[in-house]
Enzyme design. Sequence first.
Site, PDB file in Angstrom:
ATOM      1  N   ASP A 342     114.007   7.224 -51.846  1.00 27.09           N
ATOM      2  CA  ASP A 342     115.316   7.799 -51.734  1.00 27.09           C
ATOM      3  C   ASP A 342     116.230   7.204 -52.713  1.00 27.09           C
ATOM      4  O   ASP A 342     116.280   6.420 -53.279  1.00 27.09           O
ATOM      5  CB  ASP A 342     115.939   6.846 -50.458  1.00 27.09           C
ATOM      6  N   GLU A 371     114.410  11.603 -54.701  1.00 29.42           N
ATOM      7  CA  GLU A 371     115.698  12.294 -54.924  1.00 29.42           C
ATOM      8  C   GLU A 371     116.136  11.925 -56.534  1.00 29.42           C
ATOM      9  O   GLU A 371     116.556  10.690 -56.424  1.00 29.42           O
ATOM     10  CB  GLU A 371     116.784  11.613 -54.082  1.00 29.42           C
TER      11      GLU A 371
END
Length: 658
Positions: A342, A371
Amino acid sequence: MALTASGLGLSASAETSMESSYLEWPTYSGDDLELKVDNSGTHFTLWSPKAQSAEVYIYDSDRNTPAIDTLTMKRSENGTWRASVPEKLYGKFYTFSVTADGKKLAETPGIWAKAAGTNGLRAAIIDMSATDPEGWAQDKGPKLDHITDAVLYEMHHRDFSIDPSSGIVHKGKFLALTEPSTKSPQGASTGIDHLKELGVTHVHILPSYDYNSVDEANLQTNQYNWGYDPFNYNVPEGSYSTDPADPSARIREMKEMVKALHDAGIGVVMDVVYNHTADNDGSNFSLTAPGYFYRHKADGSYSDASGCGNETASERKQMRDFIVNSVKYWAKEYHIDGFRFDLMAIHDIETMNEVAAELKKINPSIFVYGEGWTAGDSPLPKEQRALKENVDKMTGIAVFSDDLRDAVKGHYSDAADRGFATGKPGNEETVKIGIVAATAHPQVDYSKGNNSKFAYAGAPTEIINYVSCHDDLTLTDKLAKSLPDATEAERKRAARLAQTIVFTSQGTPFMFAGEEVFRDKKGVHNSYKSPDSVNAIDWTLKTTNADQFEYYKNLIKLRREHPAFRMTTAEEIAHNIVFDKTTVPNIISYTIRNHANGDRWGEIKIIFNGSSENYTAKIPKGKWLVVARDGEIDPDGLGTCDGGKVAVEPVSALILAR
Ligand code: CA
């Protein structure tokens, strides 16, 4: 005023030196951090270089009882504190309490708790080997040569099984994925059988470590959370276990889930959120070694690249080691096959490279993606961030392509915005960037890219392609909001086209659970704590939208049977993919040639029509197998055609092969 200004100046420079002084803290890399049980007893080792004292509290239950013993820890090497007892304290619980800057801090289970009781408040001392399911020593995930061979299915435990229509007994639990032969009321397969039928290679489970938001002591209240609020990084989440008060239950049940998926040939990717913690001063990091694990602004306050109140400092050795050792622990103890980071760009490139390299040593099939962005500015210089644009400076790391995502279906933050598959012209070149997985290609003009302006990927193995995930609107909801006048049949058709672009593109395809049955989330884009009525997948849709499911199943089959969609180098893509020149809006036409990547098909012709008009393609004469046409797909062929003028119906893909 002069005094204030001078004071501010002093304060800023003092904080800067505070940040750099963290680099001088001694670090400790022993594998006995926090708890070790051996024949000489139970040993506690806490890393907290600046603490003035440290204690261990021993409990005989997981909450609401007084300590049965208090151990005073002694200062030891490399910033550690140690205490031991000669007994093996299996069945007991413990916390640490540190005194720092003259203040005794609240109790913490530490940062290396591997077992914990209800709400993770007290760490537990258990015999880990007793949590292994039968056959665990032989358990293995699927072997994978390249990440591009994976088909990723992102799911939340509760979404997937909580609805009564799942027919699953252990709804919302790890064990839901261990139940064979579950069915919807209409008799369609659900659960793990559904995953096998769909043909995905890996499930990507939303955060499954112990997170903060769901009260494990009150599970009858049906709380929901995605879980991006980490508490104990090395303990499974208690609300997914059948008994959060039993520290062994969550561990054993998560392993049983992994084993059941592995036995079905499916790998498990874990979503990890090392970039921030749920709490600031009250987090386990802060209560263990205050300040060290986070980045700060010049005024000493927490910097916040996560948008959640803080950001961790992976560039500092003890934090970097924590991340690396934590993923290694999940890979070894739980046989996890991949990790999704993340807000990965909050971490530095060196840390991510070390993560990937260390995991490959454990199992070469393990892969890592994340990400490649932050949710706010960070003190970490851009050139050091694990950004999408820096992906080629990393080895063994892939990033999500927001290029393809936004170009195919319209911008994520503007619900009404349409994209290539929904009739908006001007996205063609950005979709092409997705098709070639952001690698350099002589026919792709990156200056026309909507998001990125250069070929940032050195290889397709660095790119994850998708059109929706747990964040933002589901594809179904996005289509409803951007095509308000369309019929449901027309939206389903647009979903098929959008996913056909994803699954035939180079790179690794990724899909959100339930899209194969055209699930929605009632238009809620940030459903992180929405009730089950928003988040649960209604499995009666598998029958209502049986045609959609068949399409997705065949689309996945096509990709898995044909290596031409899974090339591994930029050079192969540049050599084997040839785009046809067309200036018609919402038309992309290209060929994959040369038996690419060893494909049995010599030539694959792919035409996407995202417009509402018929398009007439000129196909070279000869015998072609029709693989997809007019909203239908079959890797074994829908029929044949002789080339020449071939119609490509509105909002559909034409795929021919020979
Ligand atoms: Ca929890």
